[in-house]
Write a protein that holds these residues in place. Structure first.
Motif, PDB file in Angstrom:
ATOM      1  N   ALA A 103       0.644  -0.888   0.012  1.00  0.00           N
ATOM      2  CA  ALA A 103       0.275   0.250   0.268  1.00  0.00           C
ATOM      3  C   ALA A 103       0.657   1.542   0.214  1.00  0.00           C
ATOM      4  O   ALA A 103       0.138   2.419  -0.435  1.00  0.00           O
ATOM      5  CB  ALA A 103      -1.207   0.335   0.780  1.00  0.00           C
ATOM      6  N   VAL A 104       1.646   1.452   0.070  1.00  0.00           N
ATOM      7  CA  VAL A 104       3.023   2.677   0.543  1.00  0.00           C
ATOM      8  C   VAL A 104       4.147   2.734  -0.123  1.00  0.00           C
ATOM      9  O   VAL A 104       5.227   1.865  -0.026  1.00  0.00           O
ATOM     10  CB  VAL A 104       3.131   2.379   2.098  1.00  0.00           C
ATOM     11  CG1 VAL A 104       4.608   4.004   2.499  1.00  0.00           C
ATOM     12  CG2 VAL A 104       1.637   2.345   3.328  1.00  0.00           C
ATOM     13  N   ASN A 105       4.051   3.620  -0.481  1.00  0.00           N
ATOM     14  CA  ASN A 105       4.953   3.518  -2.210  1.00  0.00           C
ATOM     15  C   ASN A 105       6.274   4.201  -1.024  1.00  0.00           C
ATOM     16  O   ASN A 105       7.314   5.120  -2.506  1.00  0.00           O
ATOM     17  CB  ASN A 105       4.098   4.089  -3.469  1.00  0.00           C
ATOM     18  CG  ASN A 105       3.273   4.730  -3.764  1.00  0.00           C
ATOM     19  OD1 ASN A 105       3.231   2.983  -3.723  1.00  0.00           O
ATOM     20  ND2 ASN A 105       2.024   4.829  -3.526  1.00  0.00           N
ATOM     21  N   VAL A 106       6.803   3.572  -0.833  1.00  0.00           N
ATOM     22  CA  VAL A 106       7.874   4.074  -0.146  1.00  0.00           C
ATOM     23  C   VAL A 106       9.460   2.943  -0.689  1.00  0.00           C
ATOM     24  O   VAL A 106       8.490   0.849   0.101  1.00  0.00           O
ATOM     25  CB  VAL A 106       7.716   4.167   1.581  1.00  0.00           C
ATOM     26  CG1 VAL A 106       9.767   3.814   2.019  1.00  0.00           C
ATOM     27  CG2 VAL A 106       7.805   5.246   1.676  1.00  0.00           C
ATOM     28  N   THR A 149      -2.022   6.613 -10.876  1.00  0.00           N
ATOM     29  CA  THR A 149      -2.323   6.249 -12.019  1.00  0.00           C
ATOM     30  C   THR A 149      -0.512   5.394 -12.479  1.00  0.00           C
ATOM     31  O   THR A 149      -1.281   4.990 -13.596  1.00  0.00           O
ATOM     32  CB  THR A 149      -2.365   7.207 -13.427  1.00  0.00           C
ATOM     33  OG1 THR A 149      -1.994   7.979 -13.560  1.00  0.00           O
ATOM     34  CG2 THR A 149      -4.015   7.353 -12.681  1.00  0.00           C
ATOM     35  N   SER A 150       0.218   5.924 -12.487  1.00  0.00           N
ATOM     36  CA  SER A 150       1.940   5.825 -12.537  1.00  0.00           C
ATOM     37  C   SER A 150       1.877   6.299 -14.207  1.00  0.00           C
ATOM     38  O   SER A 150       2.788   5.387 -14.524  1.00  0.00           O
ATOM     39  CB  SER A 150       1.753   3.922 -12.208  1.00  0.00           C
ATOM     40  OG  SER A 150       3.250   3.845 -12.439  1.00  0.00           O
ATOM     41  N   ALA A 167      11.856  -3.650 -13.421  1.00  0.00           N
ATOM     42  CA  ALA A 167      12.109  -4.903 -13.729  1.00  0.00           C
ATOM     43  C   ALA A 167      11.048  -5.837 -12.926  1.00  0.00           C
ATOM     44  O   ALA A 167      10.054  -6.752 -13.381  1.00  0.00           O
ATOM     45  CB  ALA A 167      13.833  -5.111 -13.401  1.00  0.00           C
ATOM     46  N   TYR A 168      11.418  -5.064 -11.481  1.00  0.00           N
ATOM     47  CA  TYR A 168       9.782  -5.513 -10.729  1.00  0.00           C
ATOM     48  C   TYR A 168       8.581  -5.665 -10.665  1.00  0.00           C
ATOM     49  O   TYR A 168       7.862  -6.422 -11.023  1.00  0.00           O
ATOM     50  CB  TYR A 168      10.228  -4.388  -9.172  1.00  0.00           C
ATOM     51  CG  TYR A 168      11.423  -5.649  -8.667  1.00  0.00           C
ATOM     52  CD1 TYR A 168      12.494  -6.569  -8.907  1.00  0.00           C
ATOM     53  CD2 TYR A 168      11.710  -5.392  -7.475  1.00  0.00           C
ATOM     54  CE1 TYR A 168      12.912  -6.887  -8.518  1.00  0.00           C
ATOM     55  CE2 TYR A 168      13.159  -6.184  -6.444  1.00  0.00           C
ATOM     56  CZ  TYR A 168      14.064  -6.708  -6.900  1.00  0.00           C
ATOM     57  OH  TYR A 168      14.482  -7.155  -6.091  1.00  0.00           O
ATOM     58  N   ARG A 169       8.905  -3.892 -11.584  1.00  0.00           N
ATOM     59  CA  ARG A 169       6.906  -3.637 -12.394  1.00  0.00           C
ATOM     60  C   ARG A 169       7.012  -4.414 -13.542  1.00  0.00           C
ATOM     61  O   ARG A 169       5.810  -4.673 -13.276  1.00  0.00           O
ATOM     62  CB  ARG A 169       6.329  -2.434 -12.583  1.00  0.00           C
ATOM     63  CG  ARG A 169       5.609  -1.580 -12.667  1.00  0.00           C
ATOM     64  CD  ARG A 169       6.020   0.022 -13.339  1.00  0.00           C
ATOM     65  NE  ARG A 169       6.658   0.276 -14.248  1.00  0.00           N
ATOM     66  CZ  ARG A 169       7.816   1.110 -14.192  1.00  0.00           C
ATOM     67  NH1 ARG A 169       7.927   1.697 -12.377  1.00  0.00           N
ATOM     68  NH2 ARG A 169       8.749   0.915 -15.195  1.00  0.00           N
ATOM     69  N   GLY A 197       5.812   4.739 -12.844  1.00  0.00           N
ATOM     70  CA  GLY A 197       5.694   4.703 -11.023  1.00  0.00           C
ATOM     71  C   GLY A 197       5.584   3.351 -10.144  1.00  0.00           C
ATOM     72  O   GLY A 197       5.946   2.203 -10.727  1.00  0.00           O
ATOM     73  N   PRO A 198       6.636   3.954  -9.361  1.00  0.00           N
ATOM     74  CA  PRO A 198       7.227   2.428  -8.219  1.00  0.00           C
ATOM     75  C   PRO A 198       5.430   1.647  -7.501  1.00  0.00           C
ATOM     76  O   PRO A 198       5.426   1.110  -6.778  1.00  0.00           O
ATOM     77  CB  PRO A 198       7.732   3.149  -7.260  1.00  0.00           C
ATOM     78  CG  PRO A 198       6.513   4.377  -6.591  1.00  0.00           C
ATOM     79  CD  PRO A 198       6.725   4.904  -8.412  1.00  0.00           C
ATOM     80  N   PHE A 199       3.939   1.837  -8.277  1.00  0.00           N
ATOM     81  CA  PHE A 199       3.115   0.977  -8.244  1.00  0.00           C
ATOM     82  C   PHE A 199       2.283   0.922  -9.594  1.00  0.00           C
ATOM     83  O   PHE A 199       2.746   1.808 -10.516  1.00  0.00           O
ATOM     84  CB  PHE A 199       2.280   1.855  -6.884  1.00  0.00           C
ATOM     85  CG  PHE A 199       2.260   3.922  -7.780  1.00  0.00           C
ATOM     86  CD1 PHE A 199       1.541   4.061  -8.925  1.00  0.00           C
ATOM     87  CD2 PHE A 199       3.206   4.144  -7.157  1.00  0.00           C
ATOM     88  CE1 PHE A 199       1.362   5.478  -8.954  1.00  0.00           C
ATOM     89  CE2 PHE A 199       3.491   5.625  -7.320  1.00  0.00           C
ATOM     90  CZ  PHE A 199       2.939   6.208  -8.542  1.00  0.00           C
ATOM     91  N   VAL A 200       1.049  -0.076  -9.491  1.00  0.00           N
ATOM     92  CA  VAL A 200       0.205   0.080 -10.451  1.00  0.00           C
ATOM     93  C   VAL A 200      -0.941  -0.112 -10.161  1.00  0.00           C
ATOM     94  O   VAL A 200      -1.365  -0.102  -9.140  1.00  0.00           O
ATOM     95  CB  VAL A 200       0.182  -1.425 -11.121  1.00  0.00           C
ATOM     96  CG1 VAL A 200      -1.082  -1.729 -12.484  1.00  0.00           C
ATOM     97  CG2 VAL A 200       2.461  -1.705 -11.943  1.00  0.00           C
TER      98      VAL A 200
END
Length: 821
Positions: A505-508, A629-630, A741-743, A763-766
């Protein structure tokens, strides 16, 4: 009653012509239509100058048919009561709802209203046999009085005479010969509505003259006068709905779609809304660029958006205004055509985009009466609300229903619903279900009250406000879960606070901090006996971005920066582009500003369109990449928002996760652009509150003057200096590449599960859309995801998923797969 043996005999032509001919003699004429059809009443209104009315026992109940007839024929807007009412039948005289022995048929309505029947019979393919047909219709049901017949499409005088001699039961009142010039053109759903035909008035004049010449109007009037008294009281809207006990200020406006693309709504709908204390103002989605002033509710009725799709799509300002209004919780009802208009697209033409579905034309006609039940509490009433309705369309929408369906018809979920939206293919006649009108009107009054509190309206192209976004809509209960209205102060850390859950949940960045950063943070403790100073940090950040120190302001995180911007000037029209981080909204509200939202379209992948921004906006806030939205907006697109007299604030809190920081505006001074950056996410230091602002020196100086002394702590300054070095730049590049890569692992897995998400995340989220209730199921399985119904423009069907290492992502995807099974 104008009836026929079957459809296609000319009922509409004769009924409309008869209304017009009688009206031209000086009589006051009211026009009515048996059944749910909405095209014929448009011609009736044109012929009589009064609203066309529908009489449908299935939709309104048998006991309301006679009262509605009397209401439609009564005094109206300064006009006297009708001298004669002409009712056009439906299909064949005795044809009604299937398997009901003719319920809602023309004969049924004739019996309920004690109305004598005049038959219209197409004689073009027979002669003496017409006599047998008429005899059968006259004698079939003694409760129905067939009092005369009009012959249509006679080939010659000799042909007409042969038919006339064969009819022995009732008088022949007139003969119309073949003349295609007096027929209304047809298309995929029947006749072309009168409102779409520029020549309709002229054609009606021709038709009225021919009816007056060919039909014995005096004989028709004698038949009408023979009707028995009804013994009923006229229907009155005020008997069924009521305004609030107290109304503070002007009556709220319900914006009702009209024009050539939206030609249908039952006249009683508007009357009920007015009786419930609302003003109804018609707007044309083809022509008007904005909703009416003081709009607090929206009603989108029937029509043909599929025919006018290109023109509707071209009116982008109104589409944007509607999207913003719906996203902001303005109560909105959409039936059939209205549903299509709210979809992402109709046959690939972009529409409003607030309903997550696409509409396409099909060869199959969907037609019939429906009995529907509300499966959930919604804008139009509580769960269990039951209505009778009608469905008539050749389009289909995919999906057929949202996570919260508007109705359930048998075992079929249809439409899309929520606390402020109700959209489906089903047409309901609110005279038969006035509780729907009351519920909608109550929501409109509630909306208007909130709008007055925040001193705003939705008359401008795209307007919303903080007060309504935080308190305007009611709670919604669905499948046992209470879904709250948007909470702009909600943050992702709430999802994992005091819970033993996998944090998605947290984008850190969830890995360890670099040793050099930890060393800098610990060393800062040795300087805590001094008051903090931020100038050395600002110089380091300036060097990092190729700026001068006068172009940099260190802040206590991005939150302080947004607060400084909100108080920088007395903004007249601040705009926040959504969906995105809501802290700018909160800061502007706390500064006493009324906020305008520009809500981006899901159909366009939430891409930024500078033309969507109102021209008079003096402050525009946009995220890049946008949370949640990334989506990464091209730098040139963001620059295109800037203009003289406007400050564009770009929130680049997640830009350091983008390899190479493409699209960043941090490294080059751009007139009228202010960039806000944060060290929180990439460097895993949300507790330090370290951020900074990059902009033109005069703007930075004004922000500095408004900043509280020593707001940036010694530890935050140390973090800024450490993260501005070459070592930090190299580490940022590695982290950005790892995140990408993780995304990819996450998006590949979502593709495999057929779970939709916003394309090309940066971004670091989807932002994904697994559907309503999935977030809660994942939570029960041990995963915390960021809820998204607190972001303007999104709802509970969306979740924001933080990018994590592949093993964590694999566990999440496995759980999603199990949920789907």
């Amino acid at each position: 009653m104008i009836a026929a043996p079957a459809s296609g005999h000319g009922k509409t032509t004769v009924a409309t012509g008869l209304m017009a001919a009688l009206a031209r003699t000086g009589l006051e004429v009211s026009g009515h239509k048996v059944g749910p059809d909405y095209i014929d009443p448009g011609y009736h209104a044109l012929a009589t100058g009064r609203p066309g009315r529908n009489l449908d026992p299935y939709l309104v109940g048998e006991d309301r048919v006679a009262p509605l007839l009397l209401h439609g024929a009564g005094p109206l807007d300064g006009r006297r009561a009708a001298d004669v009412a002409v009712i056009e039948g439906v299909m064949g005289l005795y044809d009604g709802q299937l398997e009901t022995d003719g319920f809602s048929s023309t004969a049924h309505v004739a019996a309920l209203t004690r109305t004598p029947v005049v038959l219209v019979v197409d004689v073009s393919h027979a002669s003496r046999t017409i006599g047998a047909v008429v005899h059968g219709l006259v004698s079939y049901d003694p409760r129905v009085e067939v009092a005369g017949v009009i012959l249509n499409k006679a080939g010659s005088a000799r042909h007409a005479d042969e038919v006339r001699r064969a009819i022995r039961d009732v008088p022949v009142l007139g003969v119309l010969h073949r003349d295609a010039g007096i027929e209304a053109p047809s298309r995929h759903l029947g006749l072309v509505p009168a409102a779409e035909r520029s020549e309709a008035a002229h054609s009606l004049d021709v038709l009225a003259e021919r009816i007056a010449t060919a039909v014995d109007l005096d004989a028709v009037l004698r038949i009408a006068r023979s009707a028995d008294p009804l013994g009923a009281e006229p229907w009155r809207a005020s008997d069924h709905v009521a305004p609030p006990a107290t109304v503070d200020g002007a009556r709220p406006v319900v914006a009702m779609a009209g024009g050539r693309a939206f030609t249908f709504r039952y006249a009683e709908t508007e009357e009920l809304l007015r009786a419930a204390g609302c003003d109804v103002v018609t707007f044309d989605p083809l022509e008007d660029a904005a909703l009416p002033d003081r709009t607090a509710g929206i009603y989108l009725g029937g029509g043909f958006p599929e025919v006018h799709a290109a023109d509707l799509a071209a009116n982008q300002p109104l589409r944007a205004a509607l999207a913003a209004a719906v996203a902001d919780g303005v109560p909105t009802v959409a039936e059939c055509a209205g549903l299509l208009y709210l979809c992402r697209a109709v046959d690939s033409a972009p529409m409003v985009g607030v309903v997550d579905a696409d509409a396409v034309m099909t060869p199959r006609l969907t037609l019939g009466y429906r009995r529907a039940v509300a499966p959930y509490d919604s804008l139009l009433g509580p769960a269990g609300t039951t209505v009778t309705a009608h469905e008539f369309h050749r389009t289909t929408v995919e999906p057929h229903a949202g996570a919260l369906a508007a109705w359930r018809v048998g075992d079929r979920a249809v439409g899309f619903a929520g606390p402020a939206l109700h959209a489906s293919y089903l047409h309901t006649h609110w005279a038969g279900h006035p509780a729907l009108a009351q519920a909608f009107a109550d929501a409109v009054h509630g909306r208007a009250s909130t709008a007055r509190t925040s001193s705003r309206s939705v008359g401008a192209p795209v307007v919303t406000g903080i007060a309504a976004a935080t308190t305007g809509a009611p709670m919604l209960e669905a499948n046992g879960d209470r879904v709250p209205t948007p909470d702009l102060r909600h943050h992702g850390d709430v999802e994992v606070r005091d819970a033993d859950l996998v944090d998605l949940a947290v984008n850190v960045w969830d890995g360890p901090r670099p040793p050099w950063l930890d060393d800098a943070l610990r060393s800062s403790l040795d300087d805590l006996h001094h008051y903090p100073e931020a100038r050395t940090a600002e110089a380091a950040l300036a060097a990092r971005h190729g700026r001068t120190p006068e172009e940099v302001l260190a802040t206590a995180g991005a939150a302080e920066a947004f607060g400084l911007v909100a108080r920088l000037r007395p903004w007249r029209r601040p705009v926040v582009v959504h969906p995105q981080f809501t802290e700018p909204d909160v800061a502007l509200a706390e500064a006493g500003r009324t906020v305008t939202h520009v809500v981006l379209d899901a159909t366009g992948g939430y891409s930024l369109d500078p033309a969507r921004v109102p021209g008079d906006a003096d402050l525009v806030v946009v995220g890049n990449p946008t949370n949640p939205t990334s989506r990464l907006h091209p730098a040139d697109t963001v620059r295109a928002v800037a203009r003289p007299g406007r400050l564009v604030v770009v929130d680049e809190a997640f830009m350091d996760f983008v390899p190479g920081e493409t699209a960043s505006l941090a490294t080059a001074r751009t007139a009228g652009v202010l960039v806000i950056r944060s060290l929180t996410k990439l460097w895993s230091i949300p507790g330090v509150r370290a951020g900074y602002v990059l902009g033109e020196p005069d703007v930075i100086a004004a922000l500095r003057a408004a900043q509280a002394p020593w707001s940036v702590s010694t530890t935050a300054g140390a973090a800024m200096r450490a993260c501005a070095t070459d070592d930090a730049a190299a580490e940022a590049g590695r982290r950005a590449a790892t995140t990408a890569a993780y995304r990819q692992v996450l998006t590949d897995g979502l593709d495999a599960l057929s779970i939709p998400y916003v394309a090309d995340p940066a971004g670091p989220f989807v932002l994904a859309r697994p559907g309503a209730g999935v977030r809660e199921q994942l939570r029960e399985a041990g995963f915390a995801l960021r809820r998204c119904d607190t972001f303007p423009g999104l709802d509970a069907t969306w979740v924001r998923i933080a990018v994590r290492p592949p093993d964590v992502t694999a566990r999440l995807l496995d759980t999603l797969h199990e949920i789907a099974r």
